[in-house]
Design a protein around this motif. Structure first.
Motif, PDB file in Angstrom:
ATOM      1  N   ILE A  67       0.838  -1.192   0.000  1.00 10.20           N
ATOM      2  CA  ILE A  67       0.000   0.000   0.000  1.00 10.20           C
ATOM      3  C   ILE A  67       0.875   1.244   0.000  1.00 10.20           C
ATOM      4  O   ILE A  67       1.745   1.400   0.858  1.00 10.20           O
ATOM      5  N   LYS A  68       0.636   2.122  -0.979  1.00 10.01           N
ATOM      6  CA  LYS A  68       1.322   3.399  -1.051  1.00 10.01           C
ATOM      7  C   LYS A  68       0.291   4.516  -1.122  1.00 10.01           C
ATOM      8  O   LYS A  68      -0.745   4.362  -1.771  1.00 10.01           O
ATOM      9  N   SER A  69       0.590   5.608  -0.469  1.00  6.71           N
ATOM     10  CA  SER A  69      -0.356   6.716  -0.384  1.00  6.71           C
ATOM     11  C   SER A  69      -0.776   7.191  -1.774  1.00  6.71           C
ATOM     12  O   SER A  69       0.060   7.449  -2.640  1.00  6.71           O
ATOM     13  N   GLY A  70      -2.096   7.283  -1.977  1.00  6.66           N
ATOM     14  CA  GLY A  70      -2.631   7.817  -3.228  1.00  6.66           C
ATOM     15  C   GLY A  70      -2.645   6.839  -4.378  1.00  6.66           C
ATOM     16  O   GLY A  70      -3.020   7.212  -5.497  1.00  6.66           O
ATOM     17  N   LYS A  71      -2.238   5.575  -4.105  1.00  4.92           N
ATOM     18  CA  LYS A  71      -2.191   4.599  -5.193  1.00  4.92           C
ATOM     19  C   LYS A  71      -3.043   3.377  -4.850  1.00  4.92           C
ATOM     20  O   LYS A  71      -3.296   3.072  -3.684  1.00  4.92           O
ATOM     21  N   VAL A  72      -3.498   2.696  -5.885  1.00  7.17           N
ATOM     22  CA  VAL A  72      -4.285   1.485  -5.691  1.00  7.17           C
ATOM     23  C   VAL A  72      -3.389   0.391  -5.098  1.00  7.17           C
ATOM     24  O   VAL A  72      -2.256   0.205  -5.564  1.00  7.17           O
ATOM     25  N   PRO A  73      -3.841  -0.332  -4.085  1.00  8.27           N
ATOM     26  CA  PRO A  73      -3.025  -1.410  -3.514  1.00  8.27           C
ATOM     27  C   PRO A  73      -2.673  -2.459  -4.566  1.00  8.27           C
ATOM     28  O   PRO A  73      -3.468  -2.754  -5.464  1.00  8.27           O
ATOM     29  N   ARG A  74      -1.479  -3.031  -4.441  1.00  2.00           N
ATOM     30  CA  ARG A  74      -1.015  -4.040  -5.384  1.00  2.00           C
ATOM     31  C   ARG A  74      -0.570  -5.300  -4.648  1.00  2.00           C
ATOM     32  O   ARG A  74      -0.235  -5.245  -3.462  1.00  2.00           O
ATOM     33  N   ILE A  75      -0.574  -6.404  -5.383  1.00  2.00           N
ATOM     34  CA  ILE A  75      -0.108  -7.663  -4.813  1.00  2.00           C
ATOM     35  C   ILE A  75       1.379  -7.531  -4.522  1.00  2.00           C
ATOM     36  O   ILE A  75       2.160  -7.138  -5.378  1.00  2.00           O
ATOM     37  N   LYS A  76       1.768  -7.851  -3.313  1.00  2.00           N
ATOM     38  CA  LYS A  76       3.159  -7.689  -2.900  1.00  2.00           C
ATOM     39  C   LYS A  76       3.997  -8.881  -3.335  1.00  2.00           C
ATOM     40  O   LYS A  76       3.535 -10.019  -3.331  1.00  2.00           O
ATOM     41  N   HIS A  77       5.241  -8.612  -3.727  1.00  2.00           N
ATOM     42  CA  HIS A  77       6.184  -9.688  -3.978  1.00  2.00           C
ATOM     43  C   HIS A  77       6.497 -10.366  -2.647  1.00  2.00           C
ATOM     44  O   HIS A  77       6.812  -9.698  -1.661  1.00  2.00           O
ATOM     45  N   PHE A  78       6.418 -11.669  -2.631  1.00  2.00           N
ATOM     46  CA  PHE A  78       6.597 -12.415  -1.394  1.00  2.00           C
ATOM     47  C   PHE A  78       8.012 -12.264  -0.869  1.00  2.00           C
ATOM     48  O   PHE A  78       8.983 -12.334  -1.628  1.00  2.00           O
ATOM     49  N   ASP A  79       8.150 -12.027   0.426  1.00  2.00           N
ATOM     50  CA  ASP A  79       9.468 -11.966   1.051  1.00  2.00           C
ATOM     51  C   ASP A  79       9.417 -12.677   2.398  1.00  2.00           C
ATOM     52  O   ASP A  79       8.398 -13.239   2.777  1.00  2.00           O
ATOM     53  N   ALA A  80      10.531 -12.648   3.095  1.00  2.00           N
ATOM     54  CA  ALA A  80      10.655 -13.440   4.321  1.00  2.00           C
ATOM     55  C   ALA A  80      10.163 -12.724   5.568  1.00  2.00           C
ATOM     56  O   ALA A  80      10.136 -13.330   6.643  1.00  2.00           O
TER      57      ALA A  80
END
Length: 246
Positions: A67-80
């Motif tokens: 989630i970034k301010s002012g932007k549509v949420p996006r699927i996150k790249h998986f991390d640890a």
């Protein structure tokens, strides 16, 4: 015909989360792709903006959405990061034991060594050899040695070309670091312990870089079991007290 779903009022946020989680495979959404906007979710489900935002925040905390301010949420790249939090919590609250962590790490490390020999590139091997050189050069600087030892194992996981190896080892980073320190402490009174530790790393490096998967696997078994045996010996000398630094 309305597209709104019937939601129970007392579980709106969790049901919106489930709706989005079910939407991801149904719409074939992959990392970096946008999920429906707040307004779209509001229109589809008939919930308030506050409920949608709470759901997005929860999914962000779980590592599902970015989630970034002012932007549509996006699927996150998986991390640890999420697994690291879970493993750390499980360890800190004694829901998993030191021996259980060691058991998981043992098989991860053996698998990494074997698959690195099979799938590694020349670039991977060059990185592994560089870490091997730095391990030799920094052995008497414990902090630097531990960092390069960890990097050595992470390079192996990267060379395996199975992202789950790297993710799981990164998630166990804190426990990995503790076990390296404990292993050094356990072996410091042994004659020629420095030579032994370096030789074990070198054997792994050599077999991986010559694509000898079977011997790479055996060398990692030897390396890991040597460290475990030293920890067991250290535990015996502590009058039966449990080893927590692994």
């Amino acid at each position: 015909m309305t597209t709104k779903k019937l939601l129970e009022h007392n579980t709106l946020s969790s049901q919106v989360q489930n709706y989005i989680l079910e939407l991801i495979p149904r719409e074939n959404l992959t990392a970096g792709m946008a999920v429906p906007s707040e307004m779209q979710i509001i229109q589809d489900l008939g919930v308030s903006r506050g409920v949608v935002r709470e759901s997005y925040r929860s999914l962000s905390a779980l590592g599902v959405l970015e989630i970034k301010s002012g932007k549509v949420p996006r699927i996150k790249h998986f991390d640890a990061s999420v697994l690291q939090l879970i493993f750390g919590f499980a360890s800190a609250t004694e829901q998993v034991t030191a021996s259980q962590i060691l058991s998981v790490r043992r098989w991860l490390e053996i698998g990494c060594a074997e698959m690195a020999a099979v799938n590694g590139t020349e670039q991977d091997f060059a990185l592994l050899q560089q870490e091997m050189r730095l391990i030799r050069e920094n052995f008497h600087n414990t902090e630097s040695f531990v960092e390069h030892d960890i990097h050595f194992h992470l390079v192996l996981s990267q060379a395996s070309k199975n992202p789950l190896f790297m993710i799981l080892l990164q998630a166990l980073h804190a426990q990995l670091k503790q076990s390296v320190y404990a292993g050094l402490e356990a072996q410091k009174e042994h004659l020629q312990y420095e030579q032994r530790i370096v030789e074990l790393h070198q054997k792994i490096c050599d077999f991986v870089c010559t694509r000898d998967a079977e011997n790479a696997k055996k060398a990692m078994m030897e390396h890991f079991d040597t460290a475990v045996n030293s920890l067991i010996e250290q535990g015996s000398e502590m009058n039966g007290k449990s080893i927590t630094s692994v």
